[in-house]
Design a protein around this motif. Structure first.
Motif, PDB file in Angstrom:
ATOM      1  N   GLN A 181       0.951  -1.082  -0.058  1.00  0.00           N
ATOM      2  CA  GLN A 181      -0.128  -0.033  -0.120  1.00  0.00           C
ATOM      3  C   GLN A 181       1.011   1.239  -0.021  1.00  0.00           C
ATOM      4  OE1 GLN A 181      -2.396  -0.492   3.475  1.00  0.00           O
ATOM      5  NE2 GLN A 181      -3.977  -1.706   2.312  1.00  0.00           N
ATOM      6  N   ALA A 182       1.894   1.314   0.893  1.00  0.00           N
ATOM      7  CA  ALA A 182       2.982   2.317   0.739  1.00  0.00           C
ATOM      8  C   ALA A 182       3.303   2.569  -0.702  1.00  0.00           C
ATOM      9  CB  ALA A 182       3.953   2.224   1.773  1.00  0.00           C
ATOM     10  N   PHE A 183       4.120   1.248  -1.164  1.00  0.00           N
ATOM     11  CA  PHE A 183       4.638   1.671  -2.461  1.00  0.00           C
ATOM     12  C   PHE A 183       3.533   2.341  -3.462  1.00  0.00           C
ATOM     13  CE2 PHE A 183       7.664  -2.123  -1.590  1.00  0.00           C
ATOM     14  CZ  PHE A 183       8.620  -1.336  -1.089  1.00  0.00           C
ATOM     15  N   TRP A 184       2.315   1.659  -3.302  1.00  0.00           N
ATOM     16  CA  TRP A 184       1.392   2.054  -4.239  1.00  0.00           C
ATOM     17  C   TRP A 184       0.992   3.615  -4.134  1.00  0.00           C
ATOM     18  CZ3 TRP A 184      -0.746   1.761  -8.792  1.00  0.00           C
ATOM     19  CH2 TRP A 184      -1.885   2.479  -8.920  1.00  0.00           C
ATOM     20  N   SER A 185       0.842   3.949  -2.891  1.00  0.00           N
ATOM     21  CA  SER A 185       0.409   5.185  -2.704  1.00  0.00           C
ATOM     22  C   SER A 185       1.461   6.411  -3.203  1.00  0.00           C
ATOM     23  CB  SER A 185       0.082   5.604  -1.026  1.00  0.00           C
ATOM     24  OG  SER A 185      -0.074   6.748  -0.766  1.00  0.00           O
ATOM     25  N   HIS A 186       2.601   6.231  -2.658  1.00  0.00           N
ATOM     26  CA  HIS A 186       3.712   7.095  -2.831  1.00  0.00           C
ATOM     27  C   HIS A 186       4.274   7.129  -4.254  1.00  0.00           C
ATOM     28  CE1 HIS A 186       3.656   8.018   1.334  1.00  0.00           C
ATOM     29  NE2 HIS A 186       4.305   6.878   1.521  1.00  0.00           N
ATOM     30  N   GLY A 187       4.291   5.626  -4.911  1.00  0.00           N
ATOM     31  CA  GLY A 187       4.773   5.383  -6.362  1.00  0.00           C
ATOM     32  C   GLY A 187       3.791   6.202  -7.168  1.00  0.00           C
ATOM     33  N   LYS A 188       2.450   6.502  -6.906  1.00  0.00           N
ATOM     34  CA  LYS A 188       1.473   6.711  -7.692  1.00  0.00           C
ATOM     35  C   LYS A 188       1.752   8.528  -7.570  1.00  0.00           C
ATOM     36  CE  LYS A 188      -2.534   6.972  -5.905  1.00  0.00           C
ATOM     37  NZ  LYS A 188      -3.941   6.423  -5.379  1.00  0.00           N
ATOM     38  N   THR A 189       2.071   8.974  -6.375  1.00  0.00           N
ATOM     39  CA  THR A 189       2.375  10.381  -6.358  1.00  0.00           C
ATOM     40  C   THR A 189       3.785  10.673  -7.157  1.00  0.00           C
ATOM     41  OG1 THR A 189       1.251  10.499  -4.205  1.00  0.00           O
ATOM     42  CG2 THR A 189       2.739  12.448  -4.790  1.00  0.00           C
ATOM     43  N   ILE A 190       4.593   9.859  -6.892  1.00  0.00           N
ATOM     44  CA  ILE A 190       5.845  10.301  -7.802  1.00  0.00           C
ATOM     45  C   ILE A 190       5.692  10.130  -9.370  1.00  0.00           C
ATOM     46  CG2 ILE A 190       8.252   9.387  -7.993  1.00  0.00           C
ATOM     47  CD1 ILE A 190       8.028  11.113  -5.479  1.00  0.00           C
ATOM     48  N   GLY A 191       5.101   9.048  -9.608  1.00  0.00           N
ATOM     49  CA  GLY A 191       4.867   8.714 -11.045  1.00  0.00           C
ATOM     50  C   GLY A 191       4.087   9.647 -11.696  1.00  0.00           C
ATOM     51  N   ILE A 192       3.004  10.194 -11.014  1.00  0.00           N
ATOM     52  CA  ILE A 192       2.068  10.995 -11.690  1.00  0.00           C
ATOM     53  C   ILE A 192       2.954  12.601 -11.909  1.00  0.00           C
ATOM     54  CG2 ILE A 192       0.053  12.665 -11.136  1.00  0.00           C
ATOM     55  CD1 ILE A 192      -1.019  10.034 -10.196  1.00  0.00           C
ATOM     56  N   MET A 193       3.779  12.966 -10.902  1.00  0.00           N
ATOM     57  CA  MET A 193       4.494  14.267 -10.899  1.00  0.00           C
ATOM     58  C   MET A 193       5.326  14.212 -12.159  1.00  0.00           C
ATOM     59  SD  MET A 193       5.071  15.070  -6.923  1.00  0.00           S
ATOM     60  CE  MET A 193       5.911  16.455  -7.357  1.00  0.00           C
ATOM     61  N   TRP A 194       6.021  12.872 -11.967  1.00  0.00           N
ATOM     62  CA  TRP A 194       6.979  12.572 -13.165  1.00  0.00           C
ATOM     63  C   TRP A 194       6.313  12.704 -14.572  1.00  0.00           C
ATOM     64  CZ3 TRP A 194       7.979   9.331 -17.418  1.00  0.00           C
ATOM     65  CH2 TRP A 194       9.557   9.215 -17.939  1.00  0.00           C
ATOM     66  N   ALA A 195       5.300  12.091 -14.594  1.00  0.00           N
ATOM     67  CA  ALA A 195       4.554  12.278 -16.016  1.00  0.00           C
ATOM     68  C   ALA A 195       3.938  13.585 -16.624  1.00  0.00           C
ATOM     69  CB  ALA A 195       3.188  11.348 -16.095  1.00  0.00           C
ATOM     70  N   LEU A 196       3.819  14.268 -15.532  1.00  0.00           N
ATOM     71  CA  LEU A 196       3.113  15.783 -15.471  1.00  0.00           C
ATOM     72  C   LEU A 196       4.124  16.605 -16.354  1.00  0.00           C
ATOM     73  CD1 LEU A 196       0.859  16.242 -12.473  1.00  0.00           C
ATOM     74  CD2 LEU A 196       0.343  16.007 -14.933  1.00  0.00           C
ATOM     75  N   GLY A 197       5.537  16.095 -15.934  1.00  0.00           N
ATOM     76  CA  GLY A 197       6.720  17.109 -16.251  1.00  0.00           C
ATOM     77  C   GLY A 197       6.920  16.746 -17.737  1.00  0.00           C
ATOM     78  N   LEU A 198       6.124  15.866 -18.558  1.00  0.00           N
ATOM     79  CA  LEU A 198       6.263  15.822 -19.926  1.00  0.00           C
ATOM     80  C   LEU A 198       5.747  16.992 -20.896  1.00  0.00           C
ATOM     81  CD1 LEU A 198       5.801  11.765 -20.038  1.00  0.00           C
ATOM     82  CD2 LEU A 198       7.762  13.001 -19.906  1.00  0.00           C
ATOM     83  N   GLY A 199       4.974  17.767 -20.242  1.00  0.00           N
ATOM     84  CA  GLY A 199       4.283  18.771 -20.984  1.00  0.00           C
ATOM     85  C   GLY A 199       4.302  20.166 -20.285  1.00  0.00           C
ATOM     86  N   LEU A 200       4.198  21.326 -20.771  1.00  0.00           N
ATOM     87  CA  LEU A 200       4.198  22.503 -20.007  1.00  0.00           C
ATOM     88  C   LEU A 200       2.743  22.491 -19.282  1.00  0.00           C
ATOM     89  CD1 LEU A 200       5.269  25.159 -22.579  1.00  0.00           C
ATOM     90  CD2 LEU A 200       6.333  24.674 -20.436  1.00  0.00           C
ATOM     91  N   ILE A 201       1.878  21.862 -19.744  1.00  0.00           N
ATOM     92  CA  ILE A 201       0.677  21.971 -19.295  1.00  0.00           C
ATOM     93  C   ILE A 201       0.258  21.284 -17.843  1.00  0.00           C
ATOM     94  CG2 ILE A 201      -0.390  19.859 -20.144  1.00  0.00           C
ATOM     95  CD1 ILE A 201      -3.023  21.543 -20.805  1.00  0.00           C
ATOM     96  N   GLY A 202       1.291  20.292 -17.423  1.00  0.00           N
ATOM     97  CA  GLY A 202       1.470  19.731 -16.459  1.00  0.00           C
ATOM     98  C   GLY A 202       1.986  20.357 -15.456  1.00  0.00           C
ATOM     99  N   ILE A 203       2.855  21.485 -15.499  1.00  0.00           N
ATOM    100  CA  ILE A 203       3.318  22.555 -14.437  1.00  0.00           C
ATOM    101  C   ILE A 203       2.595  22.832 -13.196  1.00  0.00           C
ATOM    102  CG2 ILE A 203       4.788  24.458 -13.753  1.00  0.00           C
ATOM    103  CD1 ILE A 203       5.529  24.257 -16.586  1.00  0.00           C
TER     104      ILE A 203
END
Length: 205
Positions: free
Chosen positions: A68-90
């Motif tokens: 659960q800890a991996f999923w919760s924190h991994g989801k946050t980190i993964g989404i933030m990383w993916a949002l960096g792929l475009g200006l709209i994600g800032i």
């Protein structure tokens, strides 16, 4: 040399913005905890009291807690990383930082309001061990995501020249993020509960 200094200044500025947004989130969370209505307060208090009563007796699966800890924190980190792929994600990267700060501010303030210093101490011992790793990690991922989104913008004259190197660097950012998730999950599962058990009797006493 001048470009390097400019790049360093930009990086510091992005770290500063991320830390500022985190602090704003903590303050807003603490204020929000003060202005909850009585029904919301009662529901949350009932949930917490049941949790405090069951915690010492109820055995929990550490493997499930770790997942659960991996999923919760991994989801946050993964989404933030993916949002960096475009200006709209800032803006959404900064929103993720704000939400993380909000959760810390709200939890600490709510426990302090209703359980006094014991509640505040509980919030510290239950959050601090993993936060020592997670919070700097969130700030790092935030700054790196925004930096990549800005530098990867195709109108940037250096985009084509530096594209390959930027993508390799950003891949390393994801790898570091996953290591942060791994370490945070281990601390949250195996170390934080030990501190929580020490303060728990004061919460139900």
């Amino acid at each position: 040399m001048r470009n390097r200094q400019k790049s360093i200044s930009k990086t510091y500025m992005l770290y500063g913005i991320s830390i500022f947004v985190l602090l704003i989130g903590i303050c807003v969370g603490a204020i929000f905890a003060n202005y909850m209505n009585s029904i919301q307060n009662e529901e949350l208090l009932q949930y917490l009291n049941e949790f405090f009563l069951r915690f010492p007796e109820e055995s929990f699966s550490r493997s499930v807690a770790l997942q659960q800890a991996f999923w919760s924190h991994g989801k946050t980190i993964g989404i933030m990383w993916a949002l960096g792929l475009g200006l709209i994600g800032i803006p959404f990267v900064l929103l993720a930082v704000f939400i993380k700060g909000f959760s810390y501010g709200f939890t600490s303030a709510f426990l302090f309001i209703h359980y006094g210093w014991n509640g505040f101490t509980f919030s510290i011992v239950s959050c601090l061990p993993q936060s020592i790793v997670l919070i700097p990690g969130i700030v790092f991922i935030s700054a790196a995501s925004i930096n990549f989104a800005l530098s990867n913008y195709k109108s940037n004259p250096k985009y084509l020249k530096e594209r390959k190197g930027k993508w390799i660097e950003y891949g390393l950012v994801l790898l570091i993020g996953l290591l942060i998730v791994l370490l945070t999950g281990v601390i949250e599962t195996f170390i934080s509960p030990l501190f929580m058990e020490m303060i728990m009797p004061k919460m139900i006493g």
